[in-house]
Design a protein around this motif. Structure first.
Motif, PDB file in Angstrom:
ATOM      1  N   ALA A 151       0.642  -1.293  -0.380  1.00 14.27           N
ATOM      2  CA  ALA A 151       0.077   0.387  -0.138  1.00 14.27           C
ATOM      3  C   ALA A 151       0.693   1.228   0.262  1.00 14.27           C
ATOM      4  O   ALA A 151       2.513   1.302   0.302  1.00 14.27           O
ATOM      5  CB  ALA A 151      -1.094  -0.374   1.282  1.00 14.27           C
ATOM      6  N   SER A 152       0.257   2.231  -0.843  1.00 15.69           N
ATOM      7  CA  SER A 152       1.169   3.486  -0.181  1.00 15.69           C
ATOM      8  C   SER A 152       0.986   3.801   1.324  1.00 15.69           C
ATOM      9  O   SER A 152       0.515   3.600   2.109  1.00 15.69           O
ATOM     10  CB  SER A 152       0.066   4.835  -0.964  1.00 15.69           C
ATOM     11  OG  SER A 152      -1.650   5.090  -0.207  1.00 15.69           O
ATOM     12  N   PRO A 153       2.345   5.014   1.150  1.00 16.48           N
ATOM     13  CA  PRO A 153       2.421   5.183   2.953  1.00 16.48           C
ATOM     14  C   PRO A 153       1.012   6.124   3.339  1.00 16.48           C
ATOM     15  O   PRO A 153       0.686   5.403   4.512  1.00 16.48           O
ATOM     16  CB  PRO A 153       3.354   6.085   2.682  1.00 16.48           C
ATOM     17  CG  PRO A 153       3.937   6.079   1.007  1.00 16.48           C
ATOM     18  CD  PRO A 153       3.146   5.128   0.550  1.00 16.48           C
ATOM     19  N   GLU A 154       0.125   6.651   2.812  1.00 17.30           N
ATOM     20  CA  GLU A 154      -1.342   7.356   3.002  1.00 17.30           C
ATOM     21  C   GLU A 154      -1.459   6.374   2.798  1.00 17.30           C
ATOM     22  O   GLU A 154      -2.496   6.350   4.695  1.00 17.30           O
ATOM     23  CB  GLU A 154      -1.424   8.322   2.422  1.00 17.30           C
ATOM     24  CG  GLU A 154      -0.752   9.227   1.766  1.00 17.30           C
ATOM     25  CD  GLU A 154       0.539   9.177   1.133  1.00 17.30           C
ATOM     26  OE1 GLU A 154       0.241   8.184   0.741  1.00 17.30           O
ATOM     27  OE2 GLU A 154       1.831  10.597   1.097  1.00 17.30           O
ATOM     28  N   ASP A 155      -2.347   5.386   2.712  1.00 19.78           N
ATOM     29  CA  ASP A 155      -3.022   4.236   2.649  1.00 19.78           C
ATOM     30  C   ASP A 155      -3.092   3.329   4.069  1.00 19.78           C
ATOM     31  O   ASP A 155      -3.772   2.916   4.952  1.00 19.78           O
ATOM     32  CB  ASP A 155      -3.491   3.195   1.719  1.00 19.78           C
ATOM     33  CG  ASP A 155      -4.415   4.145   0.533  1.00 19.78           C
ATOM     34  OD1 ASP A 155      -5.106   5.001   1.055  1.00 19.78           O
ATOM     35  OD2 ASP A 155      -4.336   4.036  -0.382  1.00 19.78           O
ATOM     36  N   ARG A 156      -1.563   2.901   4.062  1.00 18.53           N
ATOM     37  CA  ARG A 156      -1.108   1.975   5.162  1.00 18.53           C
ATOM     38  C   ARG A 156      -1.125   2.383   6.046  1.00 18.53           C
ATOM     39  O   ARG A 156      -1.504   1.867   7.493  1.00 18.53           O
ATOM     40  CB  ARG A 156       0.486   2.209   5.190  1.00 18.53           C
ATOM     41  CG  ARG A 156       1.112   0.793   5.863  1.00 18.53           C
ATOM     42  CD  ARG A 156       2.430   0.596   5.255  1.00 18.53           C
ATOM     43  NE  ARG A 156       3.711   1.079   5.265  1.00 18.53           N
ATOM     44  CZ  ARG A 156       4.109   2.063   4.178  1.00 18.53           C
ATOM     45  NH1 ARG A 156       4.002   1.040   3.037  1.00 18.53           N
ATOM     46  NH2 ARG A 156       5.332   2.983   3.711  1.00 18.53           N
ATOM     47  N   GLU A 157      -1.098   3.739   6.407  1.00 13.73           N
ATOM     48  CA  GLU A 157      -0.736   4.397   7.392  1.00 13.73           C
ATOM     49  C   GLU A 157      -2.335   4.857   8.677  1.00 13.73           C
ATOM     50  O   GLU A 157      -3.206   4.219   9.346  1.00 13.73           O
ATOM     51  CB  GLU A 157      -0.645   5.756   7.916  1.00 13.73           C
ATOM     52  CG  GLU A 157      -0.729   6.926   8.848  1.00 13.73           C
ATOM     53  CD  GLU A 157       0.141   6.140  10.217  1.00 13.73           C
ATOM     54  OE1 GLU A 157      -0.257   6.807  11.172  1.00 13.73           O
ATOM     55  OE2 GLU A 157       0.875   5.617   9.797  1.00 13.73           O
ATOM     56  N   ARG A 158      -3.514   5.274   7.339  1.00 11.12           N
ATOM     57  CA  ARG A 158      -4.335   5.378   7.650  1.00 11.12           C
ATOM     58  C   ARG A 158      -5.264   3.388   8.463  1.00 11.12           C
ATOM     59  O   ARG A 158      -6.449   3.531   8.935  1.00 11.12           O
ATOM     60  CB  ARG A 158      -5.487   5.667   6.261  1.00 11.12           C
ATOM     61  CG  ARG A 158      -6.813   6.033   6.399  1.00 11.12           C
ATOM     62  CD  ARG A 158      -7.853   5.754   5.698  1.00 11.12           C
ATOM     63  NE  ARG A 158      -7.105   4.960   3.631  1.00 11.12           N
ATOM     64  CZ  ARG A 158      -8.280   3.452   3.669  1.00 11.12           C
ATOM     65  NH1 ARG A 158      -8.951   3.781   4.560  1.00 11.12           N
ATOM     66  NH2 ARG A 158      -7.573   3.119   2.907  1.00 11.12           N
ATOM     67  N   ILE A 159      -4.860   2.612   7.546  1.00  8.33           N
ATOM     68  CA  ILE A 159      -5.459   0.976   7.998  1.00  8.33           C
ATOM     69  C   ILE A 159      -4.753   0.566   9.052  1.00  8.33           C
ATOM     70  O   ILE A 159      -5.327   0.006  10.079  1.00  8.33           O
ATOM     71  CB  ILE A 159      -5.344   0.341   6.980  1.00  8.33           C
ATOM     72  CG1 ILE A 159      -5.836   0.282   5.214  1.00  8.33           C
ATOM     73  CG2 ILE A 159      -5.274  -1.237   7.214  1.00  8.33           C
ATOM     74  CD1 ILE A 159      -4.913   0.107   4.363  1.00  8.33           C
ATOM     75  N   MET A 160      -3.787   0.580   9.514  1.00 12.26           N
ATOM     76  CA  MET A 160      -3.165   0.295  11.075  1.00 12.26           C
ATOM     77  C   MET A 160      -3.213   1.448  12.081  1.00 12.26           C
ATOM     78  O   MET A 160      -3.541   1.387  12.935  1.00 12.26           O
ATOM     79  CB  MET A 160      -1.222   0.802  10.628  1.00 12.26           C
ATOM     80  CG  MET A 160      -0.556   0.674   9.701  1.00 12.26           C
ATOM     81  SD  MET A 160      -1.174  -1.966  10.214  1.00 12.26           S
ATOM     82  CE  MET A 160      -0.656  -1.806   8.236  1.00 12.26           C
ATOM     83  N   GLU A 161      -4.365   2.774  11.567  1.00 15.42           N
ATOM     84  CA  GLU A 161      -4.870   3.651  12.558  1.00 15.42           C
ATOM     85  C   GLU A 161      -6.286   2.975  12.796  1.00 15.42           C
ATOM     86  O   GLU A 161      -6.520   2.848  14.118  1.00 15.42           O
ATOM     87  CB  GLU A 161      -5.048   4.920  11.940  1.00 15.42           C
ATOM     88  CG  GLU A 161      -5.260   6.043  12.966  1.00 15.42           C
ATOM     89  CD  GLU A 161      -4.466   6.531  14.325  1.00 15.42           C
ATOM     90  OE1 GLU A 161      -4.835   6.322  15.313  1.00 15.42           O
ATOM     91  OE2 GLU A 161      -3.052   5.756  13.637  1.00 15.42           O
TER      92      GLU A 161
END
Length: 253
Positions: A151-161
């Motif tokens: 995933a892109s860094p933005e999507d990765r951060e959102r999903i982990m959050e």
């Protein structure tokens, strides 16, 4: 000098000498009447210089530039570029070692899914406390590791959050336990099993509504990734996940 004597004097192998001949780095010597090459001191000087340059890390093409009389770059310029490249490699190695230390110091050790970020390792640890023996939970962790990699860094951060927040909410662990248990029970069932709808509802209750990106409605698209994704589950489990995604999409409209 014979080729073996030259190689021994400079500290390389005869194979290396022949390779430098083939690459055009070391001039071919004259041959004696008996056919043997007759190397001179000049050959030893050039061969020693090649050895020093390659030991510094220069490639053979760069060595050729340094040795050529009409070289476009002088030795100082080539060595400066090499120094800059080595500095970049050192920085990359320091970063990799820092990531390795973070992994090795993760509470609970390195997860079975392999090296992941400290944040995802912490989420896996929370999941393990809740559902240690669930096959569906293990697949869930594999998918999260895949998402973190692709995933892109933005999507990765959102999903982990959102995933971390879902487990942390009151009753989040209990809802996850119930959903995984229902999905595990569908391992040998068909897509028409009446328990599919119950499992889909239970899974939807676990997942935050902002898990899917804005505007996403591709649940039924004939997408190669989705086909591979669903094929990794038993038929009833795949159908429960399809229905779960439909629920999430419909509730966001």
């Amino acid at each position: 000098m014979r080729i073996g004597e030259l190689a021994a004097a400079v500290g390389v192998t005869t194979r290396t000498v022949r390779h430098y001949h083939h690459q055009g780095l070391l001039p071919e010597p004259e041959r004696r009447p008996n056919g043997y090459r007759d190397y001179t001191l000049r050959h030893a000087v050039v061969l020693a210089r090649i050895r020093r340059l390659t030991e510094l890390g220069l490639g053979l093409a760069e060595v050729r530039d340094v040795l050529a009389e009409d070289a476009g770059k002088d030795l100082v310029e080539v060595l400066s570029e090499l120094d800059e490249d080595l500095a970049r490699q050192e920085a990359a190695l320091r970063e990799r070692r820092a990531r390795l230390r973070a992994l090795l110091e993760t509470e609970g050790g390195v997860p079975a899914e392999g090296p992941v970020s400290p944040r995802l390792a912490a989420l896996f640890q929370d999941m393990a406390h809740a559902v240690a023996d669930s096959p569906m939970a293990a697949k869930d962790r594999e998918m999260l590791a895949l998402i973190e990699t692709t995933a892109s860094p933005e999507d990765r951060e959102r999903i982990m959050e959102v995933m971390g927040g879902a487990l942390a909410t009151p009753g989040g662990v209990e809802r996850a336990l119930a959903a995984y248990a229902l999905l595990d029970e569908l391992a040998d069932a068909g897509p028409g099993d009446p328990r599919v709808e119950e499992a889909a509802r239970a899974l939807a209750d676990c997942l935050p509504r902002d898990l899917l990106p804005d505007g996403w409605g591709g649940v039924d698209h004939d997408d190669s990734f989705l086909r591979a994704f669903y094929a990794d589950f038993a038929p009833a489990q795949a159908e429960a996940i399809r229905r779960t995604l439909r629920i999430l999409v419909e509730e966001r409209r």
